[in-house]
Design a protein around this motif. Structure first.
Motif, PDB file in Angstrom:
ATOM      1  N   SER A   1      -1.473  -1.950   4.331  1.00 26.35           N
ATOM      2  CA  SER A   1      -1.972  -3.226   4.812  1.00 26.35           C
ATOM      3  C   SER A   1      -0.803  -4.103   5.228  1.00 26.35           C
ATOM      4  O   SER A   1       0.283  -4.007   4.647  1.00 26.35           O
ATOM      5  CB  SER A   1      -2.780  -3.942   3.729  1.00 26.35           C
ATOM      6  OG  SER A   1      -3.914  -3.196   3.357  1.00 26.35           O
TER       7      SER A   1
ATOM      8  N   GLN B   1      -4.460   3.499   8.148  1.00 26.82           N
ATOM      9  CA  GLN B   1      -5.023   4.544   7.302  1.00 26.82           C
ATOM     10  C   GLN B   1      -4.315   5.849   7.622  1.00 26.82           C
ATOM     11  O   GLN B   1      -4.318   6.294   8.775  1.00 26.82           O
ATOM     12  CB  GLN B   1      -6.517   4.686   7.559  1.00 26.82           C
ATOM     13  CG  GLN B   1      -7.184   5.796   6.771  1.00 26.82           C
ATOM     14  CD  GLN B   1      -7.187   5.526   5.273  1.00 26.82           C
ATOM     15  OE1 GLN B   1      -7.482   4.412   4.850  1.00 26.82           O
ATOM     16  NE2 GLN B   1      -6.868   6.543   4.487  1.00 26.82           N
TER      17      GLN B   1
ATOM     18  N   TYR C   1      -4.179  -2.797   9.389  1.00 31.65           N
ATOM     19  CA  TYR C   1      -4.201  -1.665   8.465  1.00 31.65           C
ATOM     20  C   TYR C   1      -3.677  -0.399   9.148  1.00 31.65           C
ATOM     21  O   TYR C   1      -3.756  -0.260  10.369  1.00 31.65           O
ATOM     22  CB  TYR C   1      -5.625  -1.401   7.993  1.00 31.65           C
ATOM     23  CG  TYR C   1      -6.293  -2.598   7.372  1.00 31.65           C
ATOM     24  CD1 TYR C   1      -7.142  -3.415   8.119  1.00 31.65           C
ATOM     25  CD2 TYR C   1      -6.069  -2.933   6.040  1.00 31.65           C
ATOM     26  CE1 TYR C   1      -7.751  -4.520   7.560  1.00 31.65           C
ATOM     27  CE2 TYR C   1      -6.690  -4.035   5.465  1.00 31.65           C
ATOM     28  CZ  TYR C   1      -7.526  -4.823   6.238  1.00 31.65           C
ATOM     29  OH  TYR C   1      -8.129  -5.919   5.670  1.00 31.65           O
TER      30      TYR C   1
ATOM     31  N   ASN D   1      -4.037   9.790   6.722  1.00 28.81           N
ATOM     32  CA  ASN D   1      -4.669  10.968   6.110  1.00 28.81           C
ATOM     33  C   ASN D   1      -3.836  12.207   6.393  1.00 28.81           C
ATOM     34  O   ASN D   1      -2.989  12.222   7.278  1.00 28.81           O
ATOM     35  CB  ASN D   1      -6.081  11.150   6.657  1.00 28.81           C
ATOM     36  CG  ASN D   1      -6.987   9.977   6.360  1.00 28.81           C
ATOM     37  OD1 ASN D   1      -6.849   9.310   5.339  1.00 28.81           O
ATOM     38  ND2 ASN D   1      -7.927   9.714   7.263  1.00 28.81           N
TER      39      ASN D   1
ATOM     40  N   ARG E   1      -3.444   3.978   2.419  1.00 32.34           N
ATOM     41  CA  ARG E   1      -3.821   2.932   3.363  1.00 32.34           C
ATOM     42  C   ARG E   1      -2.837   1.783   3.236  1.00 32.34           C
ATOM     43  O   ARG E   1      -2.748   1.150   2.174  1.00 32.34           O
ATOM     44  CB  ARG E   1      -5.230   2.425   3.076  1.00 32.34           C
ATOM     45  CG  ARG E   1      -5.755   1.470   4.135  1.00 32.34           C
ATOM     46  CD  ARG E   1      -6.976   0.727   3.640  1.00 32.34           C
ATOM     47  NE  ARG E   1      -7.721   0.092   4.715  1.00 32.34           N
ATOM     48  CZ  ARG E   1      -8.589  -0.897   4.524  1.00 32.34           C
ATOM     49  NH1 ARG E   1      -8.816  -1.355   3.305  1.00 32.34           N
ATOM     50  NH2 ARG E   1      -9.241  -1.412   5.550  1.00 32.34           N
TER      51      ARG E   1
ATOM     52  N   SER F   1      -3.799  10.862   1.059  1.00 30.21           N
ATOM     53  CA  SER F   1      -4.018   9.705   1.937  1.00 30.21           C
ATOM     54  C   SER F   1      -3.460   8.441   1.319  1.00 30.21           C
ATOM     55  O   SER F   1      -3.369   8.314   0.095  1.00 30.21           O
ATOM     56  CB  SER F   1      -5.524   9.508   2.184  1.00 30.21           C
ATOM     57  OG  SER F   1      -6.096  10.623   2.828  1.00 30.21           O
TER      58      SER F   1
ATOM     59  N   SER G   1      -6.036  -0.296  12.537  1.00 30.82           N
ATOM     60  CA  SER G   1      -7.150  -1.215  12.750  1.00 30.82           C
ATOM     61  C   SER G   1      -6.698  -2.616  12.391  1.00 30.82           C
ATOM     62  O   SER G   1      -5.626  -2.799  11.791  1.00 30.82           O
ATOM     63  CB  SER G   1      -8.372  -0.791  11.905  1.00 30.82           C
ATOM     64  OG  SER G   1      -8.061  -0.836  10.527  1.00 30.82           O
TER      65      SER G   1
ATOM     66  N   GLY H   1       0.777  -1.230   0.000  1.00 28.36           N
ATOM     67  CA  GLY H   1       0.000   0.000   0.000  1.00 28.36           C
ATOM     68  C   GLY H   1       0.806   1.275   0.000  1.00 28.36           C
ATOM     69  O   GLY H   1       0.230   2.370  -0.076  1.00 28.36           O
TER      70      GLY H   1
ATOM     71  N   PHE I   1      -3.644   9.474  11.560  1.00 28.90           N
ATOM     72  CA  PHE I   1      -3.511   8.052  11.226  1.00 28.90           C
ATOM     73  C   PHE I   1      -4.472   7.229  12.074  1.00 28.90           C
ATOM     74  O   PHE I   1      -4.754   7.570  13.230  1.00 28.90           O
ATOM     75  CB  PHE I   1      -2.087   7.562  11.509  1.00 28.90           C
ATOM     76  CG  PHE I   1      -1.031   8.101  10.579  1.00 28.90           C
ATOM     77  CD1 PHE I   1      -1.285   9.140   9.698  1.00 28.90           C
ATOM     78  CD2 PHE I   1       0.250   7.562  10.608  1.00 28.90           C
ATOM     79  CE1 PHE I   1      -0.297   9.631   8.854  1.00 28.90           C
ATOM     80  CE2 PHE I   1       1.251   8.035   9.761  1.00 28.90           C
ATOM     81  CZ  PHE I   1       0.973   9.070   8.902  1.00 28.90           C
ATOM     82  N   THR I   2      -4.931   6.111  11.493  1.00 28.47           N
ATOM     83  CA  THR I   2      -5.799   5.183  12.210  1.00 28.47           C
ATOM     84  C   THR I   2      -5.331   3.757  11.987  1.00 28.47           C
ATOM     85  O   THR I   2      -5.214   3.315  10.837  1.00 28.47           O
ATOM     86  CB  THR I   2      -7.262   5.311  11.738  1.00 28.47           C
ATOM     87  OG1 THR I   2      -7.707   6.660  11.924  1.00 28.47           O
ATOM     88  CG2 THR I   2      -8.162   4.373  12.530  1.00 28.47           C
TER      89      THR I   2
END
Length: 123
Positions: free
Chosen positions: A21, A81, A79, A83, A19, A17, A70, A8, A67-68
Motif C-alpha cells: 500500500s 497486489q 496498491y 502474486n 499486497r 503473495s 490499483s 505491506g 502483479f496488479t
C-alpha cells in the motif's frame, strides 16, 4: 506537494503473495502513480504505473500477469497486489507520484517518492 508512505512489505516464500500500500498525504487524484523497485547492486526499475483516473495501466514485462496495480483516490492510496512471487522479485519497492501530462515509466520523471518497503522472497 505530496508525501508517500509505503507499507505491506515483508518476507514471503516463493509462490506467495503480498499486497503493498502507498498512502499519500495529498490528493493522489492529481498524480499518475507508479511502483518501482531496486535490488542490491542494481538500478531502480519500473514495475507498474496507473493514470490519475485509473483508466490506463502499465506493467513491466517481468511482472505482467502476476502483479496488479490499483488506486482508491477517495482514500488517497495506491496498491500493488503481488502474486506468484519469485526470488528475483526481492527488492525495496518504492511508490512514486508524477504530475506530468502522460503516464511514464522513467523514474526520473516522477516528482515525489516514498521511503520504500522491503520485499524478500525466499526460494
Amino acid at each position: 506537494q505530496v508525501q508517500l508512505v509505503e507499507s505491506g512489505g515483508g518476507l514471503v516464500q516463493a509462490g506467495g503473495s503480498l499486497r503493498l500500500s502507498c498512502a499519500a498525504s495529498g490528493r493522489t487524484s492529481s498524480y499518475h502513480m507508479g511502483w518501482f523497485r531496486q535490488a542490491p547492486g542494481k538500478e531502480r526499475e519500473f514495475v507498474a504505473a496507473i493514470s490519475r483516473s485509473g483508466g490506463n495501466i502499465f506493467y513491466a514485462d517481468s511482472v505482467k500477469g502476476r502483479f496488479t496495480i490499483s488506486r482508491d483516490n477517495a482514500k488517497n492510496t495506491v496498491y500493488l497486489q503481488m502474486n506468484s512471487l519469485k526470488p528475483e522479485d526481492t527488492a525495496v519497492y518504492y511508490c512514486a507520484a508524477d504530475s506530468g501530462l502522460l503516464v511514464v515509466v522513467f523514474p526520473k520523471r516522477y516528482d515525489y517518492w516514498g521511503q520504500g518497503t522491503q520485499v524478500t522472497v525466499s526460494s
